[in-house]
Design a protein around this motif. Sequence first.
Motif, short mmCIF file in Angstrom:
data_model
loop_
_atom_site.label_atom_id
_atom_site.label_comp_id
_atom_site.label_asym_id
_atom_site.label_seq_id
_atom_site.Cartn_x
_atom_site.Cartn_y
_atom_site.Cartn_z
N PHE A 183 -35.87 -15.75 29.02
CA PHE A 183 -34.77 -14.94 29.57
C PHE A 183 -34.37 -13.82 28.62
O PHE A 183 -34.67 -13.86 27.43
CB PHE A 183 -33.57 -15.83 29.92
CG PHE A 183 -32.59 -16.10 28.79
CD1 PHE A 183 -32.83 -17.09 27.85
CD2 PHE A 183 -31.41 -15.37 28.68
CE1 PHE A 183 -31.92 -17.35 26.83
CE2 PHE A 183 -30.49 -15.63 27.65
CZ PHE A 183 -30.76 -16.61 26.73
N VAL A 184 -33.71 -12.83 29.21
CA VAL A 184 -33.30 -11.63 28.45
C VAL A 184 -31.84 -11.32 28.77
O VAL A 184 -31.44 -11.31 29.94
CB VAL A 184 -34.17 -10.42 28.85
CG1 VAL A 184 -33.62 -9.13 28.24
CG2 VAL A 184 -35.62 -10.64 28.42
N ARG A 185 -31.08 -11.05 27.74
CA ARG A 185 -29.69 -10.67 27.94
C ARG A 185 -29.29 -9.66 26.85
O ARG A 185 -29.48 -9.92 25.66
CB ARG A 185 -28.81 -11.92 27.86
CG ARG A 185 -27.41 -11.76 28.37
CD ARG A 185 -26.40 -11.42 27.33
NE ARG A 185 -25.04 -11.51 27.86
CZ ARG A 185 -24.40 -10.46 28.38
NH1 ARG A 185 -24.98 -9.28 28.47
NH2 ARG A 185 -23.15 -10.61 28.82
N TRP A 186 -28.77 -8.50 27.29
CA TRP A 186 -28.21 -7.51 26.36
C TRP A 186 -26.85 -7.08 26.88
O TRP A 186 -26.62 -7.06 28.09
CB TRP A 186 -29.11 -6.25 26.29
CG TRP A 186 -30.44 -6.46 25.64
CD1 TRP A 186 -31.59 -6.89 26.26
CD2 TRP A 186 -30.79 -6.24 24.27
NE1 TRP A 186 -32.62 -6.95 25.34
CE2 TRP A 186 -32.15 -6.55 24.12
CE3 TRP A 186 -30.07 -5.80 23.15
CZ2 TRP A 186 -32.82 -6.44 22.90
CZ3 TRP A 186 -30.74 -5.69 21.94
CH2 TRP A 186 -32.09 -6.01 21.82
N HIS A 187 -25.97 -6.71 25.96
CA HIS A 187 -24.63 -6.26 26.36
C HIS A 187 -24.57 -4.77 26.63
O HIS A 187 -23.84 -4.32 27.50
CB HIS A 187 -23.61 -6.61 25.29
CG HIS A 187 -23.36 -8.08 25.20
ND1 HIS A 187 -24.15 -8.91 24.45
CD2 HIS A 187 -22.44 -8.86 25.80
CE1 HIS A 187 -23.70 -10.15 24.58
NE2 HIS A 187 -22.68 -10.14 25.39
N TRP A 188 -25.28 -3.97 25.84
CA TRP A 188 -25.22 -2.51 25.97
C TRP A 188 -26.58 -1.97 26.34
O TRP A 188 -27.61 -2.51 25.92
CB TRP A 188 -24.75 -1.88 24.65
CG TRP A 188 -23.35 -2.25 24.27
CD1 TRP A 188 -22.97 -2.90 23.14
CD2 TRP A 188 -22.14 -1.97 24.99
NE1 TRP A 188 -21.59 -3.06 23.10
CE2 TRP A 188 -21.07 -2.50 24.24
CE3 TRP A 188 -21.86 -1.33 26.21
CZ2 TRP A 188 -19.74 -2.40 24.65
CZ3 TRP A 188 -20.53 -1.25 26.62
CH2 TRP A 188 -19.49 -1.77 25.85
N ALA A 189 -26.57 -0.86 27.08
CA ALA A 189 -27.83 -0.34 27.62
C ALA A 189 -28.58 0.55 26.64
O ALA A 189 -29.72 0.91 26.89
CB ALA A 189 -27.56 0.42 28.92
N VAL A 190 -27.94 0.94 25.52
CA VAL A 190 -28.66 1.78 24.57
C VAL A 190 -29.48 0.88 23.63
O VAL A 190 -28.99 0.37 22.62
CB VAL A 190 -27.70 2.70 23.77
CG1 VAL A 190 -28.50 3.61 22.84
CG2 VAL A 190 -26.84 3.52 24.73
N ILE A 191 -30.72 0.64 24.06
CA ILE A 191 -31.64 -0.24 23.33
C ILE A 191 -32.86 0.61 22.99
O ILE A 191 -33.39 1.28 23.88
CB ILE A 191 -32.07 -1.43 24.21
CG1 ILE A 191 -30.84 -2.17 24.76
CG2 ILE A 191 -32.95 -2.40 23.42
CD1 ILE A 191 -31.18 -3.12 25.90
#
Length: 412
Positions: free
Chosen positions: A90-98
């Motif tokens: 699974f993948v989880r990030w809080h902010w879209a600037v990756i």
Amino acid sequence: MASIDPRGFRPTRRAFLGQAGAAGLAMASVPAWADTTLKLPLPGGPGERLLTTDFPQKGQMILQRTRPPLLETPFEVFDRGVFTPNDQFFVRWHWAVIPNAVDADKFRLTVRGLVDKPLSLSLKDIVYGLPRVELAAVNQCSGNSRGFFLPRVPGGQWANGAMGNAKWMGVKLKDVLNRAGVKAGAVQVRFNGLDEPVVDGAPDFMKSLDIDHARDGEVMIAFAMNGQQLPLLNGFPLRLIVPGWYSTYWVKMLNDIEVLDKPDDNYWMKTAYTIPDTPHASMTPGQAGVKMVPISKMVPRSFVTNLKPGASVPAGASTLVRGIAFGGDTGIAKVDFSADGGKSWVPATLGKDEGKYSFRQWQTNITLADKGEHALMVRCTNGDGVVQPDAPNWNAGAFMRNVIETVSVTAV
Ligand SMILES: Nc1nc2c(c(=O)[nH]1)N[C@H]1C(S)=C(S)[C@@H](COP(=O)(O)O)O[C@H]1N2
Ligand SMILES: [Mo]
């Protein structure tokens, strides 16, 4: 899953750049649109989820959100083995600037703050310059299973697939901190990654651990998972591993470590990811004046993986039931199974022990004599005697879901 020889792990400059470059290309292209759908009913809906194969280094995943990516592991993956493959993790990030790509030659991990000697470490310094360790551990989002909370709670509407188990390889955080030399008066250590908030002034995602925890010799800076470099979306090139703790602390694309002389009060520590300081972190909806504390250790959970809700099984014949369990912050002591809705329980047979932070497989054989619906239940107890609760907990963040899981099947 093949075992990994730590000495055999040889990341090359080419592999780092090649992998990150390919990921960059794919991420810069068209948004990921769903290929097909999966039936995954949550109470009150939705009844279906989109499936996607459009994310770099990822196979088929349940699409929760595209930017920032929230990808869930289809549950049947957990039936195939005790380790979750990287391409379905699974993948989880809080902010879209990756970052779309990370240049392995230029990448530096800084260690600063209350230390004798601030460090700027290259990937080679980390991969070749320090003793390697390897550990199997479950990475579980605090909000795993949020979609099952009743009343429903906003946030990523995960079913049970915001978790995974991998063999993590890396170096001890303790060794890195010792190299910098932690000064007297250190209270916490703060971790930051390469991702950034989308709007000015929004809080950068950072998490902290107490200094003693950071130096316990188990917390790891990982550069590999299941014998491969980390997928970009799982934190390439480095991520923190905090065995037994919820993955909000497992900071990805880790590039900055700061030793603090006081407790970290940044938004992600003080406000987000806090739970009621009550048994099972449970409260009633709308309850006021509840003392909140940062989420920390995981609790034991167990699941049936080979039978879906509503499955048909033959009446009067032996049926194999199997699944996975994990103890949270310690190993599994036992898994019990009930084929009669919790009236009677029998111990299940446990599979190979891959270490106290790993998933553990279990299995048992049942015979359902009567045709019709049967409630199958699985319950585990960890090495500290902590057992799963009969009734599900509830809190306003929908964190730390736990209950003895039930799968209703029909004997035909
Ligand atoms: N840099 C960074 N690390 C992060 C996050 C993030 O938003 N940024 N999210 C955390 C949370 S809440 C979770 S659940 C895990 C998810 O790890 P995974 O994407 O590898 O499964 O990453 C953790 N580490
Ligand atoms: Mo999370």
